[in-house]
Design a protein around this motif. Structure first.
Motif, PDB file in Angstrom:
ATOM      1  N   MET A 389      32.674  33.280  38.575  1.00 19.37           N
ATOM      2  CA  MET A 389      33.756  34.259  38.703  1.00 19.37           C
ATOM      3  C   MET A 389      33.646  34.863  40.090  1.00 19.37           C
ATOM      4  N   THR A 390      34.562  34.533  40.969  1.00 22.30           N
ATOM      5  CA  THR A 390      34.493  35.064  42.324  1.00 22.30           C
ATOM      6  C   THR A 390      35.060  36.471  42.373  1.00 22.30           C
ATOM      7  N   THR A 391      34.636  37.212  43.379  1.00 19.43           N
ATOM      8  CA  THR A 391      35.162  38.560  43.574  1.00 19.43           C
ATOM      9  C   THR A 391      36.669  38.530  43.814  1.00 19.43           C
ATOM     10  N   ASN A 392      37.132  37.518  44.533  1.00 21.34           N
ATOM     11  CA  ASN A 392      38.573  37.400  44.800  1.00 21.34           C
ATOM     12  C   ASN A 392      39.365  37.195  43.512  1.00 21.34           C
ATOM     13  N   THR A 393      38.823  36.391  42.601  1.00 22.06           N
ATOM     14  CA  THR A 393      39.490  36.155  41.319  1.00 22.06           C
ATOM     15  C   THR A 393      39.622  37.451  40.531  1.00 22.06           C
ATOM     16  N   ILE A 394      38.536  38.226  40.482  1.00 25.12           N
ATOM     17  CA  ILE A 394      38.549  39.485  39.745  1.00 25.12           C
ATOM     18  C   ILE A 394      39.477  40.495  40.413  1.00 25.12           C
ATOM     19  N   THR A 395      39.509  40.494  41.745  1.00 26.84           N
ATOM     20  CA  THR A 395      40.413  41.392  42.467  1.00 26.84           C
ATOM     21  C   THR A 395      41.866  41.096  42.112  1.00 26.84           C
ATOM     22  N   LYS A 396      42.209  39.810  42.037  1.00 27.49           N
ATOM     23  CA  LYS A 396      43.569  39.426  41.654  1.00 27.49           C
ATOM     24  C   LYS A 396      43.883  39.885  40.232  1.00 27.49           C
ATOM     25  N   GLU A 397      42.898  39.764  39.334  1.00 23.41           N
ATOM     26  CA  GLU A 397      43.097  40.208  37.956  1.00 23.41           C
ATOM     27  C   GLU A 397      43.334  41.720  37.899  1.00 23.41           C
ATOM     28  N   ARG A 398      42.587  42.446  38.726  1.00 27.17           N
ATOM     29  CA  ARG A 398      42.767  43.902  38.761  1.00 27.17           C
ATOM     30  C   ARG A 398      44.176  44.276  39.207  1.00 27.17           C
ATOM     31  N   LYS A 399      44.623  43.638  40.272  1.00 18.55           N
ATOM     32  CA  LYS A 399      45.970  43.926  40.778  1.00 18.55           C
ATOM     33  C   LYS A 399      47.035  43.585  39.736  1.00 18.55           C
TER      34      LYS A 399
END
Length: 426
Positions: A389-399
């Motif tokens: 789980m990359t940080t970028n993936t989680i950031t997109k999920e947050r947005k």
């Protein structure tokens, strides 16, 4: 209104009724208390939902862990803890060897940022890249407790943050806030006596005064956060690990300002609500059988995960296990919380699939985390069996989740304002 453990033990139907508000119900912020379900506080007299753990040796024993908590467990717990401590000693020899060969501060060289910003891999010297990879591997295996304060300050960015202000910053802040009364200080004074009350030092006047100074100091440093329940437990553990108030203060600052998602502890806890929605989606992707079963039961994972994310597992996991999670958290960022939360569900998959009541699910997760004395087992599942789980993936999920959270919070605020208007006109 906070949930009471008496109502949980007497009737789980009452819980279901109270949970119609889902994750936007019981959580509050300044001046209003909330309680967590199934909290342990690392104390023998804490209210818990009792369930006999599936251990071979049920004999109950009392012992003190590495950070001074008086713990009640069984013989199997003690055996596991002793095995883990032996592994920590071996791991410590690896750290000492590296310090002898590479220098005491070998890990302070420029490293790849955990959030993908900063130095690019292509621009790194081979020696720096090697150190970065070595550090990540070592941290996941555990930082020796004696090295933990120094390494946490370095890898988290807390030391760098502190270097941007005068050396007297913390002492000046303590002096400037002495005697000041705000809604945050009132709530802090209310919560401090309830913060790990079974820990000898944290229950002492000296320990409580130190904890108060750290929390009050930060509440004035960042008025947007002020103080939110949950931070008292985090700050207390930081004090036990870091040994000095100033170091604990800067670790708290870097946590709230750089490591964790923004708005997790602000007035409406919007960041925390976003994290819960992201976690629910990740659970459906990574553990689909569990997610489907819990959804059929109408079980909201925020019931257990809210405490995990606000207290960073320090109220649910044994302290030595929680500190191993924090080792990785400070080095790799907030995505670690999702890895660990998913691992806890994954490790109890079969038992959770057999659960038929909301109370059973809470009971299973509470009991399993309370006896999770082997951090290597937890972190192996978190990083090897959950998947990447990359940080970028989680950031997109947050947005993706933020609009829905803000809309729901806005609706809740309108309802509250409407109720206040009716009360005033009556």
């Amino acid at each position: 209104m906070p949930f009471s453990f008496e109502s949980i033990s007497s009737s789980f139907e009452k819980i279901t009724t109270n949970l119609n508000n889902k994750m936007f119900g019981p959580l509050t912020h300044r001046g209003v208390s909330y309680e967590f379900l199934g909290q342990t506080d690392h104390c023998n007299n804490s209210p818990t939902i009792s369930r006999k753990p599936p251990f071979n040796n049920p004999l109950t024993v009392k012992f003190q862990d590495l950070y001074g908590f008086n713990v009640e467990g069984n013989v199997d717990d003690v055996n596991v803890m002793n095995e883990v401590r032996e592994r920590v000693k071996k791991q410590g020899r690896v750290w000492w060897s590296l310090e002898a060969n590479k220098g005491a501060n070998w890990y302070l060289q420029p490293m790849i940022s955990s959030n993908g910003e900063g130095i690019r891999v292509a621009s790194l010297k081979l020696s720096v890249l090697t150190n970065t990879i070595t550090l990540k591997r070592l941290v996941r295996k555990g930082i020796p407790p004696t090295l933990r304060p120094k390494i946490w300050l370095s890898v988290s960015g807390a030391a760098k943050k502190r270097s941007t202000v005068p050396e007297s910053y913390y002492n000046d802040l303590v002096l400037a806030t002495e005697g000041k009364v705000t809604p945050a200080t009132l709530q802090i004074d209310h919560d401090i006596p309830r913060t790990f009350p079974c820990h000898p030092w944290l229950d002492s006047p000296e320990g409580q005064a130190a904890l108060r100074r750290v929390l009050v100091g930060y509440s004035f440093r960042d008025s947007n956060v002020g103080y939110c329940q949950g931070l008292n437990y985090v700050a207390a553990l930081l004090l036990l690990v870091m040994k000095t108030e100033e170091d604990a203060f800067w670790m708290l600052a870097v946590l709230l300002e750089d490591v964790l998602v923004s708005d997790c502890y602000t007035d409406n806890l919007s960041g925390c609500h976003v994290e819960q929605r992201v976690f629910k989606d990740l659970l459906a992707k990574k553990c689909p059988r569990i997610a489907a079963h819990l959804e059929a039961m109408e079980f909201d994972v925020a019931l257990v995960a809210t405490e995990w994310f606000l207290c960073l597992f320090c109220k649910s996991l044994p302290s030595e296990t929680a500190m191993r999670v924090w080792d990785v958290l400070f080095n790799e960022g907030a995505k670690v919380l999702f890895h660990v939360a998913l691992a806890i569900f994954k490790m109890q998959e079969e038992e959770l699939l057999e659960a038929q009541q909301i109370g059973d699910v809470i009971d299973i997760l509470q009991t399993s985390t309370h006896h999770l004395y082997d951090p290597d087992e937890l972190l192996t599942v978190a990083f090897e069996k959950i998947g990447s789980m990359t940080t970028n993936t989680i950031t997109k999920e947050r947005k993706k989740q933020e609009p829905a959270v803000m809309a729901q919070l806005d609706q809740r605020l309108k309802r509250l304002n409407s109720l206040k208007s009716r009360e005033q006109t009556q």
